[in-house]
Design a protein around this motif. Structure first.
Motif, mmCIF file in Angstrom:
data_model
loop_
_atom_site.group_PDB
_atom_site.id
_atom_site.type_symbol
_atom_site.label_atom_id
_atom_site.label_comp_id
_atom_site.label_asym_id
_atom_site.label_seq_id
_atom_site.Cartn_x
_atom_site.Cartn_y
_atom_site.Cartn_z
ATOM 1 N N MET A 23 0.832 -1.208 0.000
ATOM 2 C CA MET A 23 0.000 0.000 0.000
ATOM 3 C C MET A 23 0.863 1.253 0.000
ATOM 4 O O MET A 23 0.516 2.246 -0.637
ATOM 5 C CB MET A 23 -0.954 0.008 1.203
ATOM 6 N N ILE A 27 0.667 4.229 -2.827
ATOM 7 C CA ILE A 27 0.485 5.650 -2.493
ATOM 8 C C ILE A 27 1.641 6.487 -3.036
ATOM 9 O O ILE A 27 1.423 7.569 -3.590
ATOM 10 C CB ILE A 27 0.320 5.822 -0.959
ATOM 11 N N CYS A 61 -2.973 7.176 12.976
ATOM 12 C CA CYS A 61 -2.721 6.448 11.737
ATOM 13 C C CYS A 61 -2.675 4.959 12.045
ATOM 14 O O CYS A 61 -1.738 4.474 12.663
ATOM 15 C CB CYS A 61 -1.413 6.910 11.112
ATOM 16 N N ALA A 77 -3.983 7.828 6.085
ATOM 17 C CA ALA A 77 -3.369 6.641 5.494
ATOM 18 C C ALA A 77 -3.907 6.448 4.079
ATOM 19 O O ALA A 77 -4.527 7.341 3.491
ATOM 20 C CB ALA A 77 -3.645 5.430 6.372
ATOM 21 N N ALA A 78 -3.689 5.272 3.537
ATOM 22 C CA ALA A 78 -4.024 4.980 2.138
ATOM 23 C C ALA A 78 -5.499 5.213 1.826
ATOM 24 O O ALA A 78 -5.825 5.817 0.798
ATOM 25 C CB ALA A 78 -3.627 3.540 1.804
ATOM 26 N N ASN A 79 -6.406 4.764 2.692
ATOM 27 C CA ASN A 79 -7.836 4.924 2.417
ATOM 28 C C ASN A 79 -8.220 6.393 2.281
ATOM 29 O O ASN A 79 -8.959 6.769 1.370
ATOM 30 C CB ASN A 79 -8.691 4.271 3.513
ATOM 31 N N THR A 80 -7.738 7.218 3.178
ATOM 32 C CA THR A 80 -8.052 8.643 3.145
ATOM 33 C C THR A 80 -7.485 9.298 1.896
ATOM 34 O O THR A 80 -8.170 10.075 1.230
ATOM 35 C CB THR A 80 -7.503 9.342 4.405
ATOM 36 N N MET A 82 -6.699 7.888 -0.973
ATOM 37 C CA MET A 82 -7.425 7.421 -2.168
ATOM 38 C C MET A 82 -8.802 8.078 -2.272
ATOM 39 O O MET A 82 -9.242 8.437 -3.365
ATOM 40 C CB MET A 82 -7.554 5.901 -2.158
ATOM 41 N N THR A 83 -9.487 8.250 -1.153
ATOM 42 C CA THR A 83 -10.784 8.932 -1.152
ATOM 43 C C THR A 83 -10.628 10.371 -1.630
ATOM 44 O O THR A 83 -11.429 10.854 -2.446
ATOM 45 C CB THR A 83 -11.412 8.895 0.260
ATOM 46 N N HIS A 85 -8.259 11.521 -3.540
ATOM 47 C CA HIS A 85 -7.904 11.463 -4.962
ATOM 48 C C HIS A 85 -9.149 11.243 -5.818
ATOM 49 O O HIS A 85 -9.365 11.957 -6.807
ATOM 50 C CB HIS A 85 -6.886 10.357 -5.200
#
Length: 102
Positions: A23, A27, A61, A77-80, A82-83, A85
């Protein structure tokens, strides 16, 4: 915690990562594709990496990496990321922080 703040304010985009984390790789790639050259701190290659990792978890985090800071502020983190983006808000944040110009 102070060290994280100092590191996070060194550049427009700072990513705390682990070199073996898929991940984290995704990112970092996302930011490169946006034209951003982030400062990347690989915690598994830093002698104080474990301490930084615990401090990142205290910041909220979870999992601890990737931890993304934009303009010196903790984004998440990655989920935030990506959201942000997918909603189009990441580009605005990057522009506001001076990480990209267009």
């Amino acid at each position: 915690m102070d060290r994280i703040g100092r590191i996070a304010s060194q550049k427009a985009v700072v990513i705390f990562s682990k070199s073996s984390c898929c991940m984290c790789h995704a990112i970092k790639r996302l930011f490169y594709e946006q034209g951003v050259s982030p400062a990347i701190f690989e915690l598994d290659q830093d002698s104080k990496g474990k301490e930084i990792e615990w401090a990142l978890m205290r910041l909220g985090c979870n999992p601890s990496v990737p931890a993304v800071f934009i303009g010196g502020k903790f984004v998440g983190a990655a989920n935030t990321v990506m959201t942000l983006h997918l909603s189009g808000n990441l580009k605005k944040m990057l522009r506001d922080a001076g990480a990209i110009w267009l």
